[in-house]
Design a protein around this motif. Structure first.
Motif, mmCIF file in Angstrom:
data_model
loop_
_atom_site.group_PDB
_atom_site.id
_atom_site.type_symbol
_atom_site.label_atom_id
_atom_site.label_comp_id
_atom_site.label_asym_id
_atom_site.label_seq_id
_atom_site.Cartn_x
_atom_site.Cartn_y
_atom_site.Cartn_z
ATOM 1 N N ILE A 1 63.847 78.721 79.042
ATOM 2 C CA ILE A 1 63.710 77.251 79.048
ATOM 3 C C ILE A 1 65.073 76.602 79.332
ATOM 4 C CG2 ILE A 1 63.132 75.218 77.656
ATOM 5 C CD1 ILE A 1 61.116 77.041 76.135
ATOM 6 N N ILE B 1 55.752 69.435 78.113
ATOM 7 C CA ILE B 1 54.576 70.264 77.783
ATOM 8 C C ILE B 1 53.722 69.585 76.712
ATOM 9 C CG2 ILE B 1 55.386 72.580 78.447
ATOM 10 C CD1 ILE B 1 56.560 72.884 75.648
ATOM 11 N N ILE C 1 71.801 68.442 80.728
ATOM 12 C CA ILE C 1 72.148 68.195 79.323
ATOM 13 C C ILE C 1 72.496 69.538 78.682
ATOM 14 C CG2 ILE C 1 71.452 67.173 77.131
ATOM 15 C CD1 ILE C 1 71.498 65.128 79.447
ATOM 16 N N ALA D 1 54.177 70.160 82.659
ATOM 17 C CA ALA D 1 54.732 71.346 83.328
ATOM 18 C C ALA D 1 55.724 72.025 82.404
ATOM 19 C CB ALA D 1 55.417 70.930 84.631
ATOM 20 N N ASP D 2 55.719 73.349 82.468
ATOM 21 C CA ASP D 2 56.628 74.165 81.649
ATOM 22 C C ASP D 2 57.777 74.598 82.552
ATOM 23 O OD1 ASP D 2 57.952 76.198 80.318
ATOM 24 O OD2 ASP D 2 56.109 77.142 79.579
ATOM 25 N N ILE D 3 58.968 74.074 82.273
ATOM 26 C CA ILE D 3 60.092 74.323 83.178
ATOM 27 C C ILE D 3 60.592 75.779 83.152
ATOM 28 C CG2 ILE D 3 60.964 71.945 83.305
ATOM 29 C CD1 ILE D 3 63.254 73.420 81.348
ATOM 30 N N SER D 4 60.062 76.573 82.235
ATOM 31 C CA SER D 4 60.469 77.983 82.236
ATOM 32 C C SER D 4 59.669 78.787 83.261
ATOM 33 C CB SER D 4 60.310 78.591 80.842
ATOM 34 O OG SER D 4 58.948 78.681 80.496
ATOM 35 N N ARG E 1 64.282 65.086 66.739
ATOM 36 C CA ARG E 1 63.499 66.103 66.024
ATOM 37 C C ARG E 1 64.287 67.412 65.908
ATOM 38 N NH1 ARG E 1 58.277 68.959 68.567
ATOM 39 N NH2 ARG E 1 59.993 69.753 69.847
ATOM 40 N N MET E 2 65.097 67.679 66.956
ATOM 41 C CA MET E 2 65.849 68.937 66.998
ATOM 42 C C MET E 2 66.806 69.073 65.813
ATOM 43 S SD MET E 2 67.859 70.453 70.296
ATOM 44 C CE MET E 2 66.482 70.879 71.327
ATOM 45 N N ILE F 1 73.069 64.694 67.530
ATOM 46 C CA ILE F 1 72.281 63.509 67.880
ATOM 47 C C ILE F 1 71.012 63.494 67.022
ATOM 48 C CG2 ILE F 1 71.151 62.261 69.779
ATOM 49 C CD1 ILE F 1 74.194 62.735 70.266
ATOM 50 N N SER G 1 75.424 71.059 75.594
ATOM 51 C CA SER G 1 75.625 70.799 74.160
ATOM 52 C C SER G 1 77.061 71.147 73.783
ATOM 53 C CB SER G 1 74.666 71.663 73.344
ATOM 54 O OG SER G 1 75.029 71.631 71.980
ATOM 55 N N PRO H 1 76.146 66.572 74.540
ATOM 56 C CA PRO H 1 76.015 65.820 73.286
ATOM 57 C C PRO H 1 76.530 66.622 72.095
ATOM 58 C CG PRO H 1 73.911 65.977 74.488
ATOM 59 C CD PRO H 1 74.850 66.981 75.085
ATOM 60 N N GLY I 1 64.821 71.280 76.507
ATOM 61 C CA GLY I 1 65.487 72.430 75.894
ATOM 62 C C GLY I 1 64.926 72.691 74.516
ATOM 63 N N ILE I 2 65.129 73.904 74.042
ATOM 64 C CA ILE I 2 64.767 74.218 72.658
ATOM 65 C C ILE I 2 66.013 74.747 71.950
ATOM 66 C CG2 ILE I 2 62.317 74.660 73.106
ATOM 67 C CD1 ILE I 2 63.014 77.698 72.993
HETATM 68 N N1 LIG Z 1 69.640 66.596 69.294
HETATM 69 C C1 LIG Z 1 70.875 67.060 69.399
HETATM 70 O O1 LIG Z 1 71.695 66.967 68.466
HETATM 71 C C2 LIG Z 1 71.335 67.725 70.670
HETATM 72 C C3 LIG Z 1 72.691 68.085 70.761
HETATM 73 C C4 LIG Z 1 73.139 68.691 71.922
HETATM 74 C C5 LIG Z 1 72.278 68.921 72.965
HETATM 75 N N2 LIG Z 1 70.969 68.566 72.869
HETATM 76 C C6 LIG Z 1 70.103 68.861 74.014
HETATM 77 O O2 LIG Z 1 69.447 67.678 74.428
HETATM 78 C C7 LIG Z 1 68.178 68.010 75.007
HETATM 79 C C8 LIG Z 1 67.091 67.193 74.328
HETATM 80 O O3 LIG Z 1 67.107 67.487 72.939
HETATM 81 P P1 LIG Z 1 66.318 66.641 71.834
HETATM 82 O O4 LIG Z 1 67.174 66.628 70.638
HETATM 83 O O5 LIG Z 1 65.807 65.377 72.420
HETATM 84 O O6 LIG Z 1 65.113 67.670 71.562
HETATM 85 P P2 LIG Z 1 63.606 67.434 71.172
HETATM 86 O O7 LIG Z 1 63.116 68.712 70.589
HETATM 87 O O8 LIG Z 1 63.455 66.188 70.371
HETATM 88 O O9 LIG Z 1 62.909 67.198 72.604
HETATM 89 C C9 LIG Z 1 62.835 68.202 73.579
HETATM 90 C C10 LIG Z 1 61.687 67.934 74.528
HETATM 91 O O10 LIG Z 1 61.641 69.002 75.484
HETATM 92 C C11 LIG Z 1 60.283 69.411 75.644
HETATM 93 N N3 LIG Z 1 60.227 70.805 76.095
HETATM 94 C C12 LIG Z 1 60.515 71.905 75.374
HETATM 95 N N4 LIG Z 1 60.299 73.010 76.101
HETATM 96 C C13 LIG Z 1 59.853 72.601 77.316
HETATM 97 C C14 LIG Z 1 59.448 73.268 78.498
HETATM 98 N N5 LIG Z 1 59.427 74.609 78.560
HETATM 99 N N6 LIG Z 1 59.065 72.544 79.583
HETATM 100 C C15 LIG Z 1 59.046 71.179 79.511
HETATM 101 N N7 LIG Z 1 59.408 70.482 78.404
HETATM 102 C C16 LIG Z 1 59.801 71.181 77.326
HETATM 103 C C17 LIG Z 1 59.667 69.212 74.252
HETATM 104 O O11 LIG Z 1 58.252 69.178 74.296
HETATM 105 C C18 LIG Z 1 60.320 67.913 73.816
HETATM 106 O O12 LIG Z 1 59.572 66.799 74.221
HETATM 107 C C19 LIG Z 1 68.015 69.527 74.816
HETATM 108 O O13 LIG Z 1 68.394 70.197 76.005
HETATM 109 C C20 LIG Z 1 68.999 69.835 73.702
HETATM 110 O O14 LIG Z 1 69.430 71.172 73.730
HETATM 111 C C21 LIG Z 1 70.477 67.974 71.736
#
Ligand SMILES: NC(=O)c1ccc[n+]([C@@H]2O[C@H](COP(=O)([O-])OP(=O)(O)OC[C@H]3O[C@@H](n4cnc5c(N)ncnc54)[C@H](O)[C@@H]3O)[C@@H](O)[C@H]2O)c1
Length: 256
Positions: free
Chosen positions: A120, A45, A147, A69-72, A199-200, A196, A149, A193, A99-100
């Protein structure tokens, strides 16, 4: 290397869809897949960041489709599948990564926050898989990687109960999808994961990160590339006999 990622020798080039590919883990997965000469559909998005990833991918000669595209939203999901087939005529790999996260305490989670997160993290993963699988079934091949967690296995501590529940849902969904898809030659697996650096997790207090590190046998926080490497393996022909698997990428933080 192309052969390594390409599970179907009849296919000259692999086509992969990666959601949430504008940054973090999704970006690392997209760049890793582009190194393997797969054509890519990058979904997010965040247009600006998506274009920046697109420019990096193009340098590696992958053919590219960038989709805002918004996957929700099921309408957007249908658009992702329709546009991918129109451009590339096939879908070999789907990575449900978008994911968020929530960090609300249990008593603070509101109905609207709960709904948004589930839409989402869980609904998006389900309906995109459902739509892509319908196409993969006709193809009689494909690989889906979700993916989830660590929180989906152990519950929320540094993250909200809503987030942990959504990821437990993704783990369960992986197994249901794998059972349904197996007879069609489609593998469905999941990467779990731990902590990691993206930004999250950047908002996590330093103290919490240090506490995690103490409990991680490998002694460090994971990188997006650590997760991308596991995805690459599951997307490759080396994982042809693996389905319904939940693969931990957590430095040993949880061994189950
Ligand atoms: N970072 C961690 O420690 C961690 C640990 C376990 C699992 N995860 C999972 O890994 C995945 C990626 O996480 P990340 O740390 O890279 O997060 P991030 O916030 O850095 O990136 C997430 C991306 O998803 C996009 N996004 C959010 N809502 C969306 C929507 N409705 N439609 C399309 N795109 C959308 C955002 O714009 C962003 O670019 C997530 O599913 C998260 O839950 C992350």
């Amino acid at each position: 290397m192309k052969r390594y990622i390409n599970s179907n020798p009849k296919m000259q080039t692999t086509v992969s869809i990666v959601t949430g590919s504008a940054q973090g883990i999704g970006k690392a997965i997209s760049l890793a897949l582009s190194k393997e000469s797969t054509n890519l559909v990058l979904v997010d998005i965040d247009d600006k960041k998506l274009e920046s990833v697109g420019r990096q991918v193009k340098k590696r000669k992958s053919e590219l489709l960038l989709l805002n595209a918004d996957i929700s939203k099921v309408k957007d999901i249908e658009k992702i599948v329709k546009n991918t087939i129109a451009k590339f005529k096939k879908i070999d790999i789907l990575v449900n990564n978008a994911g968020i996260c929530s960090r609300r305490s249990l008593s603070e989670i509101s109905e609207s926050e709960w709904n948004k997160l589930m839409e989402i993290n869980l609904k998006g993963t389900f309906f995109l898989s459902q739509n892509v699988m319908a196409f993969m079934k006709k193809q009689r091949s494909g690989k889906i990687i979700n993916i989830a967690s660590l929180a989906g296995k152990i519950g929320g501590i540094a993250v909200g109960a809503d987030y942990a529940a959504s990821k437990a849902g993704v783990i369960s969904l992986t197994k249901s999808l794998a059972k349904d898809a197996g007879p069609y030659g489609i593998n469905v697996n999941c990467v779990c994961p731990g902590v990691i650096r993206t930004r999250m997790t950047s908002s996590l207090p330093k103290k919490v990160i240090e506490e995690y590190k103490k409990n991680i046998p490998l002694g460090r926080i994971g990188s997006p590339e650590d997760v991308a490497n596991a995805v690459l393996f599951l997307a490759s022909e080396k994982a042809d006999y693996i389905t319904g698997e939940i693969l931990d990428v957590n430095g040993g933080l949880l061994m189950d």
